[in-house]
Design a protein around this motif. Sequence first.
Motif, PDB file in Angstrom:
ATOM      1  N   ILE A 242       0.841  -1.204   0.000  1.00 27.40           N
ATOM      2  CA  ILE A 242       0.000   0.000   0.000  1.00 27.40           C
ATOM      3  C   ILE A 242       0.872   1.248   0.000  1.00 27.40           C
ATOM      4  N   GLU A 243       1.935   1.207   0.821  1.00 27.72           N
ATOM      5  CA  GLU A 243       2.817   2.366   0.899  1.00 27.72           C
ATOM      6  C   GLU A 243       3.596   2.532  -0.404  1.00 27.72           C
ATOM      7  N   GLU A 244       4.178   1.430  -0.871  1.00 31.53           N
ATOM      8  CA  GLU A 244       5.025   1.481  -2.070  1.00 31.53           C
ATOM      9  C   GLU A 244       4.235   1.944  -3.305  1.00 31.53           C
ATOM     10  N   LEU A 245       3.001   1.452  -3.437  1.00 30.92           N
ATOM     11  CA  LEU A 245       2.218   1.721  -4.658  1.00 30.92           C
ATOM     12  C   LEU A 245       1.221   2.867  -4.456  1.00 30.92           C
ATOM     13  N   LYS A 246       1.322   3.522  -3.298  1.00 32.37           N
ATOM     14  CA  LYS A 246       0.432   4.652  -2.994  1.00 32.37           C
ATOM     15  C   LYS A 246      -1.045   4.273  -3.193  1.00 32.37           C
ATOM     16  N   LEU A 247      -1.439   3.200  -2.542  1.00 32.43           N
ATOM     17  CA  LEU A 247      -2.812   2.714  -2.669  1.00 32.43           C
ATOM     18  C   LEU A 247      -3.681   3.230  -1.527  1.00 32.43           C
ATOM     19  N   ASP A 248      -4.989   3.348  -1.807  1.00 26.13           N
ATOM     20  CA  ASP A 248      -5.917   3.752  -0.761  1.00 26.13           C
ATOM     21  C   ASP A 248      -6.591   2.540  -0.125  1.00 26.13           C
ATOM     22  N   GLY A 249      -6.530   1.410  -0.808  1.00 29.47           N
ATOM     23  CA  GLY A 249      -7.143   0.206  -0.263  1.00 29.47           C
ATOM     24  C   GLY A 249      -6.628  -1.017  -0.990  1.00 29.47           C
ATOM     25  N   PHE A 250      -6.767  -2.175  -0.329  1.00 27.11           N
ATOM     26  CA  PHE A 250      -6.260  -3.410  -0.926  1.00 27.11           C
ATOM     27  C   PHE A 250      -7.195  -4.559  -0.574  1.00 27.11           C
ATOM     28  N   MET A 251      -7.469  -5.389  -1.574  1.00 27.72           N
ATOM     29  CA  MET A 251      -8.229  -6.628  -1.353  1.00 27.72           C
ATOM     30  C   MET A 251      -7.383  -7.790  -1.853  1.00 27.72           C
ATOM     31  N   PHE A 252      -7.198  -8.760  -0.992  1.00 26.93           N
ATOM     32  CA  PHE A 252      -6.506  -9.987  -1.401  1.00 26.93           C
ATOM     33  C   PHE A 252      -7.579 -11.072  -1.444  1.00 26.93           C
ATOM     34  N   VAL A 253      -8.019 -11.396  -2.661  1.00 32.23           N
ATOM     35  CA  VAL A 253      -9.170 -12.278  -2.846  1.00 32.23           C
ATOM     36  C   VAL A 253      -8.684 -13.715  -3.050  1.00 32.23           C
ATOM     37  N   ILE A 254      -9.137 -14.603  -2.170  1.00 33.67           N
ATOM     38  CA  ILE A 254      -8.733 -16.016  -2.214  1.00 33.67           C
ATOM     39  C   ILE A 254      -9.942 -16.811  -2.695  1.00 33.67           C
ATOM     40  N   THR A 255      -9.825 -17.379  -3.898  1.00 33.02           N
ATOM     41  CA  THR A 255     -10.970 -18.034  -4.532  1.00 33.02           C
ATOM     42  C   THR A 255     -10.796 -19.543  -4.513  1.00 33.02           C
ATOM     43  N   ASN A 256     -11.769 -20.224  -3.951  1.00 34.30           N
ATOM     44  CA  ASN A 256     -11.740 -21.685  -3.913  1.00 34.30           C
ATOM     45  C   ASN A 256     -12.343 -22.218  -5.217  1.00 34.30           C
ATOM     46  N   ILE A 257     -11.520 -22.880  -6.027  1.00 34.65           N
ATOM     47  CA  ILE A 257     -11.995 -23.330  -7.349  1.00 34.65           C
ATOM     48  C   ILE A 257     -12.861 -24.583  -7.253  1.00 34.65           C
ATOM     49  N   LEU A 258     -12.940 -25.188  -6.072  1.00 36.51           N
ATOM     50  CA  LEU A 258     -13.824 -26.342  -5.915  1.00 36.51           C
ATOM     51  C   LEU A 258     -15.217 -25.907  -5.466  1.00 36.51           C
ATOM     52  N   THR A 259     -15.275 -24.925  -4.537  1.00 33.81           N
ATOM     53  CA  THR A 259     -16.583 -24.472  -4.035  1.00 33.81           C
ATOM     54  C   THR A 259     -17.092 -23.227  -4.757  1.00 33.81           C
ATOM     55  N   ASN A 260     -16.227 -22.541  -5.523  1.00 37.19           N
ATOM     56  CA  ASN A 260     -16.568 -21.293  -6.198  1.00 37.19           C
ATOM     57  C   ASN A 260     -17.046 -20.196  -5.248  1.00 37.19           C
ATOM     58  N   SER A 262     -15.322 -17.115  -2.460  1.00 34.20           N
ATOM     59  CA  SER A 262     -14.079 -16.416  -2.151  1.00 34.20           C
ATOM     60  C   SER A 262     -14.139 -15.821  -0.756  1.00 34.20           C
ATOM     61  N   VAL A 263     -12.951 -15.491  -0.268  1.00 31.88           N
ATOM     62  CA  VAL A 263     -12.826 -14.758   0.977  1.00 31.88           C
ATOM     63  C   VAL A 263     -11.706 -13.743   0.730  1.00 31.88           C
ATOM     64  N   ALA A 264     -11.842 -12.532   1.296  1.00 32.42           N
ATOM     65  CA  ALA A 264     -10.840 -11.504   1.025  1.00 32.42           C
ATOM     66  C   ALA A 264     -10.206 -10.995   2.306  1.00 32.42           C
ATOM     67  N   ILE A 265      -8.901 -10.820   2.276  1.00 30.16           N
ATOM     68  CA  ILE A 265      -8.203 -10.099   3.332  1.00 30.16           C
ATOM     69  C   ILE A 265      -8.124  -8.647   2.873  1.00 30.16           C
ATOM     70  N   VAL A 266      -8.623  -7.721   3.681  1.00 25.61           N
ATOM     71  CA  VAL A 266      -8.714  -6.325   3.243  1.00 25.61           C
ATOM     72  C   VAL A 266      -7.921  -5.408   4.164  1.00 25.61           C
ATOM     73  N   SER A 267      -7.448  -4.314   3.574  1.00 25.33           N
ATOM     74  CA  SER A 267      -6.650  -3.371   4.349  1.00 25.33           C
ATOM     75  C   SER A 267      -6.615  -2.020   3.642  1.00 25.33           C
ATOM     76  N   GLY A 268      -6.085  -1.009   4.319  1.00 24.16           N
ATOM     77  CA  GLY A 268      -5.911   0.300   3.687  1.00 24.16           C
ATOM     78  C   GLY A 268      -6.772   1.368   4.333  1.00 24.16           C
ATOM     79  N   GLU A 269      -6.420   2.628   4.019  1.00 22.48           N
ATOM     80  CA  GLU A 269      -7.095   3.772   4.619  1.00 22.48           C
ATOM     81  C   GLU A 269      -8.585   3.808   4.242  1.00 22.48           C
ATOM     82  N   LYS A 270      -8.887   3.364   3.018  1.00 22.23           N
ATOM     83  CA  LYS A 270     -10.277   3.424   2.554  1.00 22.23           C
ATOM     84  C   LYS A 270     -10.939   2.055   2.562  1.00 22.23           C
ATOM     85  N   VAL A 271     -10.653   1.285   3.606  1.00 18.36           N
ATOM     86  CA  VAL A 271     -11.280  -0.027   3.731  1.00 18.36           C
ATOM     87  C   VAL A 271     -12.798   0.139   3.852  1.00 18.36           C
TER      88      VAL A 271
END
Lengths: 305, 305
Positions: A242-260, A262-271
């Motif tokens: 977030i700091e390096e890329l000057k981002l306001d928010g981040f979502m790390f989306v983990i998608t299960n290809i068997l169940t279809n 997802s769950v996301a780890i989220v962070s950032g000033e504009k969460v």
Amino acid sequence: MEEILVYGHRNPDSDAICTSIAYANLRNILKNNERAVAVRIGELNEETKYALEYFGVDNIPYVDNVAGKKIIMIDHNERTQTANGFEEAKVLELIDHHRIANFVTAEPLKARVEPYGCTSTIVCEMYMEKNIVPSKKMAGMMLSAIISDTLLFKSPTCTQNDIKACEYLASIAEVDLNKYGMDMLKAGTNLSKKTLKEILNMDMKIFELAKGRFGIAQINTVNEKEPLEKKEEYLKEISAMIEELKLDGFMFVITNILTNNSVAIVSGEKVDVIEKAFSKSNDSIIELPGVVSRKKQIVPPLTNA
Amino acid sequence: MEEILVYGHRNPDSDAICTSIAYANLRNILKNNERAVAVRIGELNEETKYALEYFGVDNIPYVDNVAGKKIIMIDHNERTQTANGFEEAKVLELIDHHRIANFVTAEPLKARVEPYGCTSTIVCEMYMEKNIVPSKKMAGMMLSAIISDTLLFKSPTCTQNDIKACEYLASIAEVDLNKYGMDMLKAGTNLSKKTLKEILNMDMKIFELAKGRFGIAQINTVNEKEPLEKKEEYLKEISAMIEELKLDGFMFVITNILTNNSVAIVSGEKVDVIEKAFSKSNDSIIELPGVVSRKKQIVPPLTNA
């Protein structure tokens, strides 16, 4: 002979790589006085490596900067997702299946954009229109891209055109779509050799939205518990990004290809913008049931939030 | 049945109007559950009126605002050239032959862009790909657009695809291309009913360039002396437009369709940028020998200046 670079987006996925290979091949069949060369602007992921190895296709060269080159852009158009030196390149063509944004050319170009699940479906239709039957290798490249982008037809981005093209290509490539598809997708979930930072960057795209600059990374898995157990370490890496890329928010989306799902780890000033788009986070986690497509199920709600 | 608006740019020329008509027709042949309606966002010019009358095609409705509508954009993509309410519309398709700039969609779309002389050439190829022979009226619309945009194949923007399409369409429409073409182009030079302000707005486009915001108007004539005699009056109107539209510079390009040369009346705070791109002005006049195409011979030098 004049060289034309054909390339997909940063953090390339199978669509970016395999479609570039298949389209460079088609263009070289059609045009004699030019040479289209498929290149990449990032590292191959495990899924794409599996596809290339399976069909005996060589890896393609890495290019750092496209300044001064004639280029054909595949599977992306936004400035944040393309190569260094883009402003000094001459865009001959664009083949894509995303929205158009932050894309400016100095001159008229050829653009072929369709709201399909995968760019390879467009290229497959171009082969058909020219009455050229792709080789087994090229059919393998295109079907791998389609399986990847549509999660074996499970994604809401998948269209009838994708399914039709993929079935046609499977008959040429002589593969069982379901078996090959699951094997390839599973190969992509093998993250054992990667650092957390590499995993976050495998398929991360930056979106400039009205509410700010958001990074959205996505990985496929067959077991989301594994990455979630490392949540605190991921959050540390995400803070650095977030700091390096000057981002306001981040979502790390983990998608299960068997169940279809997802769950996301989220962070950032504009969460809060992310929460408004989806649901309240619980300890930096947002559940995304039924969500598999960043393009169709994550970016639009975030844009509207 | 859902209505989809098909429209060309502001200050519509024959390409903007006739191609919208021909593409709405094709789409209605191909799709049953939607109704494509060709509309315009400005007044018809004399040339387009001649074409519609010649082929017995009705004028199309004027639309002021496209907010909330599904739209198909023809012959333009830049924000300054499109309809009011664009941000609240859903862009289904883009068919164009210009550079892409200042164009943002919220979602994936279908885009077909080719570096041809005329958008109708793209639509003609779409008819051919679908094995649909256009009616005499629709062939007339498309060939009129191609003649208009390529100045009967004299413009440097004209490609082999334009010529091939136009000859195919002429065989369906049963017209002598040269005779019909010159009659239509000459009809467009009849400005007797128009005020100077109307003439300046007939085919005026605004370009947001690095060096500022430039208005470029173009008219066809068989005798450039007539408009040049009214230079002082034109300059007064141009000053008013510069103020109203917050422009940094203005070029009023007068193109002789018999000699294929142009002359421009220039004005504005940044007239030096225009002079750098072409040549020193003499009493607000710049000679442009051999120049007939705004897209290929005026915008690129101005962009680079």
